[in-house]
Design an enzyme around this catalytic site. Structure first.
Site, mmCIF file in Angstrom:
data_model
loop_
_atom_site.group_PDB
_atom_site.id
_atom_site.type_symbol
_atom_site.label_atom_id
_atom_site.label_comp_id
_atom_site.label_asym_id
_atom_site.label_seq_id
_atom_site.Cartn_x
_atom_site.Cartn_y
_atom_site.Cartn_z
ATOM 1 C CG HIS A 231 -0.273 -0.268 2.508
ATOM 2 N ND1 HIS A 231 0.586 0.642 3.072
ATOM 3 C CD2 HIS A 231 -0.294 -1.337 3.348
ATOM 4 C CE1 HIS A 231 1.036 0.161 4.208
ATOM 5 N NE2 HIS A 231 0.529 -1.053 4.399
ATOM 6 C CG HIS B 223 4.239 -1.732 2.106
ATOM 7 N ND1 HIS B 223 2.913 -2.075 2.054
ATOM 8 C CD2 HIS B 223 4.772 -2.450 3.121
ATOM 9 C CE1 HIS B 223 2.648 -2.971 2.988
ATOM 10 N NE2 HIS B 223 3.758 -3.220 3.654
ATOM 11 C CB SER C 283 -2.337 -1.658 8.347
ATOM 12 O OG SER C 283 -2.171 -3.030 8.654
ATOM 13 N NE ARG D 23 -1.866 -8.756 10.790
ATOM 14 C CZ ARG D 23 -0.553 -8.781 11.015
ATOM 15 N NH1 ARG D 23 0.126 -7.661 11.122
ATOM 16 N NH2 ARG D 23 0.085 -9.929 11.134
#
Ligand code: AMP
Length: 287
Positions: free
Chosen positions: A32, A35, A183, A185
């Site tokens: 994402h 990063h 994130s 997640r």
């Protein structure tokens, strides 16, 4: 951009280059903008840029989300291709750990608090994979997100204690417009949880504003942040804590740089976030 799948191939490629600087960004994929900000920084500062994508089994506990961790190799490669990086290293678990463990790293400092306390052995697994990746890639610069501020503090010790010849660069957390830290997640959040999740950061900001208004008692601040998160989300609070940064020691009163960090558990996602602050409550500049 070339995709490399084995440590041996990666090592022979590294040997063939005589570049001055190698910027390395270790990731677990499902990339994402967080990063990608690390990758952009690496691009700006180095001749050669290598990103690894490896969901490291050693850093997941037996009841954690190793199997469910989102994997999107094709999309990740397209995103990295667009940034014109040189190599993406995507080894299998078998390629990274071909034998049963014969060496174990056990960290003793900065790990018995925050995520280290909630996830026993997690940072030992992180330390092992980072040590191996540094041996394989021999980067001159290595980039980490400050969203995982404890990880950054732990890797600093790893680099010091094992004399790893690499410069560490910490990169600011990239957030959604509502403040939620990006994130991999976040894809696990339900619609309701997506609306609640930004209150983790808002709670930390409330804590920051108390510090700016001269509150130094960590118990008072932690209590206020917890109460705020409880009032605005259905999540279970794993921890909210204030520690010295980067030494990660408990304190009763704030006198120096600190981290105010929180972790909360929704139905299928555990989210973490933090702010690193001066004793006056200003965001600490890390570069
Ligand atoms: P991960 O794939 O979760 O292991 O993350 C790989 C690297 O990206 C780590 O150094 C993370 O701290 C960093 N990272 C993850 N999310 C963010 C974010 N929202 N902003 C900046 N860096 C991040």
């Amino acid at each position: 951009m070339k995709v490399v799948r084995t440590p041996a191939e990666m090592q022979s490629i590294i040997k063939s280059h005589s570049t001055k600087s190698i910027g390395f960004v270790p990731t677990m994929g499902s990339l994402h903008e967080g990063h990608l900000s690390l990758v952009q920084k690496a691009k700006a500062q180095n001749d050669l840029v290598i990103v690894s994508i490896f969901v490291n089994p050693l850093q997941f506990g037996p009841t954690e989300d190793l199997e469910q961790y989102p994997r999107n190799e094709a999309v990740d490669c397209r995103l990295l291709e667009d940034l014109h990086i040189d190599y993406v290293f995507i080894p299998s678990a078998q390629a990274m750990y071909p034998t049963k463990p014969r060496i174990q790293l056990t960290l003793t400092d900065r790990v018995n608090v925050l995520c280290g306390q909630s996830r026993p052995g997690h940072f030992d697994g992180v330390a092992m994979v980072i040590t191996k990746l540094v041996q394989i890639i021999k980067p001159t610069h290595m980039y980490f997100g400050l969203k995982d501020a404890q990880q950054f503090a732990v890797i600093q010790l790893l680099v010091e204690d094992l004399n790893l010849d690499v410069k560490l660069i910490g990169v600011e957390t990239v957030r959604e417009s509502d403040g939620l830290a990006k994130s991999s997640r976040n894809v696990y959040l339900t619609e309701t949880e997506k609306h609640e999740a930004p209150y983790l950061y808002k709670g930390l900001q409330l804590g920051q504003s108390l510090i700016q208004r001269d509150e130094t008692d960590t118990k008072v601040i932690i209590q206020a942040v917890k109460e705020y998160i409880r009032n605005h989300t259905s999540a279970e609070i794993d921890y909210v804590d204030i520690l010295t940064y980067p030494s990660l020691e408990h304190i009763d009163f704030i006198e120096d740089d600190i981290i105010l960090a929180g972790a909360i558990k929704f139905s299928s996602a555990r989210l973490i976030d933090n702010v690193i602050l001066t004793s006056e409550g200003h965001v600490k500049k890390m570069d």
